[in-house]
Write an enzyme that holds these catalytic residues in place. Structure first.
Site, PDB file in Angstrom:
ATOM      1  N   THR A  25       0.872  -1.191  -0.106  1.00 13.90           N
ATOM      2  CA  THR A  25      -0.186  -0.013   0.049  1.00 13.90           C
ATOM      3  C   THR A  25       0.791   1.253   0.084  1.00 13.90           C
ATOM      4  O   THR A  25       1.677   1.406   0.928  1.00 13.90           O
ATOM      5  CB  THR A  25      -0.884   0.058   1.361  1.00 13.90           C
ATOM      6  OG1 THR A  25      -1.582  -1.082   1.189  1.00 13.90           O
ATOM      7  CG2 THR A  25      -1.646   1.301   1.417  1.00 13.90           C
ATOM      8  N   GLN A  97      -4.431  -7.574  -6.363  1.00  9.89           N
ATOM      9  CA  GLN A  97      -4.957  -7.900  -4.914  1.00  9.89           C
ATOM     10  C   GLN A  97      -6.164  -7.372  -4.724  1.00  9.89           C
ATOM     11  O   GLN A  97      -6.399  -6.220  -4.550  1.00  9.89           O
ATOM     12  CB  GLN A  97      -3.757  -7.702  -3.931  1.00  9.89           C
ATOM     13  CG  GLN A  97      -4.431  -8.553  -2.713  1.00  9.89           C
ATOM     14  CD  GLN A  97      -3.686  -7.801  -1.381  1.00  9.89           C
ATOM     15  OE1 GLN A  97      -3.761  -6.598  -1.200  1.00  9.89           O
ATOM     16  NE2 GLN A  97      -2.902  -8.725  -0.851  1.00  9.89           N
ATOM     17  N   HIS A 178      -7.468 -11.187  -1.225  1.00 10.17           N
ATOM     18  CA  HIS A 178      -6.776 -10.677   0.078  1.00 10.17           C
ATOM     19  C   HIS A 178      -7.667 -11.084   1.300  1.00 10.17           C
ATOM     20  O   HIS A 178      -8.662 -10.683   1.757  1.00 10.17           O
ATOM     21  CB  HIS A 178      -6.733  -9.040   0.202  1.00 10.17           C
ATOM     22  CG  HIS A 178      -5.733  -8.777   1.317  1.00 10.17           C
ATOM     23  ND1 HIS A 178      -5.168  -9.371   2.359  1.00 10.17           N
ATOM     24  CD2 HIS A 178      -5.238  -7.536   1.525  1.00 10.17           C
ATOM     25  CE1 HIS A 178      -4.314  -8.813   2.985  1.00 10.17           C
ATOM     26  NE2 HIS A 178      -4.317  -7.631   2.502  1.00 10.17           N
ATOM     27  N   ASN A 181      -4.287 -10.346   7.075  1.00 11.12           N
ATOM     28  CA  ASN A 181      -3.776  -9.182   7.871  1.00 11.12           C
ATOM     29  C   ASN A 181      -5.052  -8.607   8.552  1.00 11.12           C
ATOM     30  O   ASN A 181      -4.960  -7.105   8.586  1.00 11.12           O
ATOM     31  CB  ASN A 181      -3.265  -8.220   6.882  1.00 11.12           C
ATOM     32  CG  ASN A 181      -1.826  -8.551   6.323  1.00 11.12           C
ATOM     33  OD1 ASN A 181      -1.294  -9.561   6.857  1.00 11.12           O
ATOM     34  ND2 ASN A 181      -1.303  -7.922   5.575  1.00 11.12           N
ATOM     35  N   TYR A 183      -8.171  -8.160   7.488  1.00 13.64           N
ATOM     36  CA  TYR A 183      -9.109  -7.350   6.836  1.00 13.64           C
ATOM     37  C   TYR A 183     -10.261  -8.280   6.727  1.00 13.64           C
ATOM     38  O   TYR A 183     -10.446  -9.120   7.579  1.00 13.64           O
ATOM     39  CB  TYR A 183      -8.587  -7.115   5.534  1.00 13.64           C
ATOM     40  CG  TYR A 183      -7.542  -6.053   5.629  1.00 13.64           C
ATOM     41  CD1 TYR A 183      -7.734  -4.660   6.056  1.00 13.64           C
ATOM     42  CD2 TYR A 183      -6.129  -6.408   5.274  1.00 13.64           C
ATOM     43  CE1 TYR A 183      -6.949  -4.012   6.518  1.00 13.64           C
ATOM     44  CE2 TYR A 183      -5.215  -5.393   5.562  1.00 13.64           C
ATOM     45  CZ  TYR A 183      -5.434  -4.374   5.945  1.00 13.64           C
ATOM     46  OH  TYR A 183      -4.493  -3.432   6.060  1.00 13.64           O
ATOM     47  N   ARG A 230      -4.385 -14.846  -0.514  1.00  8.31           N
ATOM     48  CA  ARG A 230      -3.398 -14.542   0.506  1.00  8.31           C
ATOM     49  C   ARG A 230      -3.862 -14.984   1.838  1.00  8.31           C
ATOM     50  O   ARG A 230      -5.074 -14.366   1.970  1.00  8.31           O
ATOM     51  CB  ARG A 230      -2.875 -12.975   0.370  1.00  8.31           C
ATOM     52  CG  ARG A 230      -1.846 -12.669   1.158  1.00  8.31           C
ATOM     53  CD  ARG A 230      -1.520 -11.246   1.196  1.00  8.31           C
ATOM     54  NE  ARG A 230      -0.138 -11.028   1.211  1.00  8.31           N
ATOM     55  CZ  ARG A 230       0.566  -9.879   1.628  1.00  8.31           C
ATOM     56  NH1 ARG A 230      -0.095  -8.924   1.923  1.00  8.31           N
ATOM     57  NH2 ARG A 230       2.007  -9.701   1.629  1.00  8.31           N
ATOM     58  N   ASN A 238      -3.688  -5.249  12.376  1.00 12.64           N
ATOM     59  CA  ASN A 238      -4.879  -5.018  12.427  1.00 12.64           C
ATOM     60  C   ASN A 238      -5.700  -5.687  14.059  1.00 12.64           C
ATOM     61  O   ASN A 238      -6.935  -5.589  13.838  1.00 12.64           O
ATOM     62  CB  ASN A 238      -5.763  -4.965  11.485  1.00 12.64           C
ATOM     63  CG  ASN A 238      -5.231  -4.184  10.408  1.00 12.64           C
ATOM     64  OD1 ASN A 238      -5.168  -2.642  10.746  1.00 12.64           O
ATOM     65  ND2 ASN A 238      -4.917  -4.600   9.194  1.00 12.64           N
ATOM     66  N   GLY A 328       8.704  -7.799  -0.088  1.00 12.03           N
ATOM     67  CA  GLY A 328       7.888  -6.284  -0.090  1.00 12.03           C
ATOM     68  C   GLY A 328       8.730  -5.145   0.071  1.00 12.03           C
ATOM     69  O   GLY A 328       9.055  -4.512  -1.017  1.00 12.03           O
ATOM     70  N   ARG A 329       9.232  -4.861   1.353  1.00 11.16           N
ATOM     71  CA  ARG A 329       9.775  -3.517   1.562  1.00 11.16           C
ATOM     72  C   ARG A 329      11.109  -3.372   0.624  1.00 11.16           C
ATOM     73  O   ARG A 329      11.646  -2.484   0.049  1.00 11.16           O
ATOM     74  CB  ARG A 329      10.225  -3.406   2.835  1.00 11.16           C
ATOM     75  CG  ARG A 329       9.348  -3.054   3.881  1.00 11.16           C
ATOM     76  CD  ARG A 329       9.909  -2.750   5.094  1.00 11.16           C
ATOM     77  NE  ARG A 329       8.570  -2.230   6.175  1.00 11.16           N
ATOM     78  CZ  ARG A 329       8.635  -1.687   7.068  1.00 11.16           C
ATOM     79  NH1 ARG A 329      10.058  -1.091   7.529  1.00 11.16           N
ATOM     80  NH2 ARG A 329       7.740  -1.199   7.954  1.00 11.16           N
TER      81      ARG A 329
END
Length: 375
Positions: A25, A97, A178, A181, A183, A230, A238, A328-329
């Site tokens: 994101t 996603q 998704h 995480n 959600y 995922r 979260n 990712g990062r």
């Protein structure tokens, strides 16, 4: 023995290597519409075997963060076409996603300022990102959610189906649902967020019902070979909790194994945190989860994610534990990450202050090896 840099077929998607770009994101798509800056960002990273875009809400109700691109507006589909065309012209493969955040939202982001939706009316006690009236961005507390009515759930399943069709119209090679995480799908799966007493709550089978209905709707619309999922069995992201994740996710894996999907993408441990983090009384056994998937007939690619570097990713592939490793990062700050992993070149350090929101700085201005060599 397979290598991290060998080609592989992920369902119906043939890719050049086993390095995936994880969803990230970045909050740089005002009004939920991809723009020219987004085109540059994804095009720069087209040497990844597979790009998985940042989360793309399937409806405004599914939107939990300001300035993330969606899949529910005609102008967003046109914006995504520019992205997918640019990636394909560079020989890359890209999927989107599909996202519904559930309770991780704010009334200012919801249709008509309504409450976010969730399996149960339990606050997330988390943060989300909004745009203030003066145009500045800020992290604020998520709003109190309301529990979805049973009659609303079929509509959410259909929203994912429509999102998958929109993704195909936008030129994507496939989609990732998704389910991780904290959600909406993860909220239904886990007891810390789901206190329903209808057919979507209580037993493992009931809590997994929404996930499997969405998977079946999406795969039925675009084909299982272009559908991935995922999951994050034990992440606290979260503020999601589950007291007994092993039987839950082995059941989910078994059910997924009966479906002909392109891949299953597992976040191990705490998202962006320790890979050995766990919830429940015992350490989570990812090998057992994968075994349940394979035993049930699942032959999709097994993708792993969370804190892998070049050496650990190579070991995961060469040992047969994983088919694909998602980064990712390191993809934020290294557009040419695949080449750097292949040659052992040092990695650029990401600028954390520019992760969320802003413009080209910290987004499209990281140097590639060729530029460094020229200097």
């Amino acid at each position: 023995m397979a290598s991290l840099f060998d080609p592989i077929k992920i369902g119906d998607i043939a890719v050049e290597n086993r390095v995936a770009m994880a969803p990230l994101t970045r909050n740089r798509s005002p009004k939920a519409v991809p723009n020219d800056l987004n085109v540059v960002y994804y095009e720069q990273r087209a040497t990844a075997g597979l790009i998985i875009t940042e989360g793309t809400p399937v409806t405004q109700q599914g939107q939990g963060y300001a300035d993330v691109p969606g899949l529910y507006l005609p102008q967003a589909i046109e914006g995504w076409k520019k992205v997918t065309d640019a990636v394909h012209q560079r020989g890359g493969k890209i999927i989107t996603q599909m996202w519904h955040v559930g309770r991780i939202s704010h009334t200012s982001l919801q249709p008509n300022g309504g409450a976010p939706v969730a399996p149960s009316a339990l606050p997330a006690n988390g943060k989300t990102y909004i745009i203030n009236p003066d145009g500045s961005g800020a992290f604020v507390e998520t709003s109190q959610p309301r529990a979805l009515e049973n009659s609303e759930i079929a509509g959410i399943v259909d929203d994912f189906r429509k999102g998958a069709r929109a993704a195909m119209e936008a030129g994507f090679d496939g989609v990732e649902i998704h389910g991780a995480n904290g959600y909406l799908i993860d909220q239904f799966l886990k007891t810390g967020a789901n206190q329903r007493t209808d057919e979507y709550g209580g037993s493992i089978e009931n809590r997994a019902r929404l996930l499997l209905e969405i998977v079946d709707a999406v795969a039925g619309e675009i084909g299982g070979g272009r559908t991935g999922l995922r999951l994050s069995p034990v992440t606290p992201a979260n503020n999601i909790t589950e007291e007994d994740p092993q039987p839950l996710f082995e059941y989910v894996a078994t059910e997924l194994g009966k479906r002909d999907l392109a891949f299953v993408h597992i976040i191990e441990g705490a998202t962006a945190g320790p890979r050995d983090f766990t919830q429940g009384a015992k350490q989570f056994d990812y090998h057992a989860m994968k075994a349940a998937y394979r035993h049930a007939g699942g032959n999709g690619a097994w993708m792993v994610n969370n804190g892998y570097d070049g050496e650990s990713a190579k070991a995961a592939i060469e040992s047969g534990y994983a088919d694909v490793v998602a980064f990712g990062r390191s993809f934020i700050s290294n557009p040419d990450l695949v080449e750097r992993l292949k040659t052992g070149a040092p990695l650029n350090t990401p600028d954390v202050a520019t992760f969320y929101g802003g413009g080209a700085k910290g987004y499209t201005d990281y140097p590639v090896l060729e530029a460094v060599a020229a200097e």
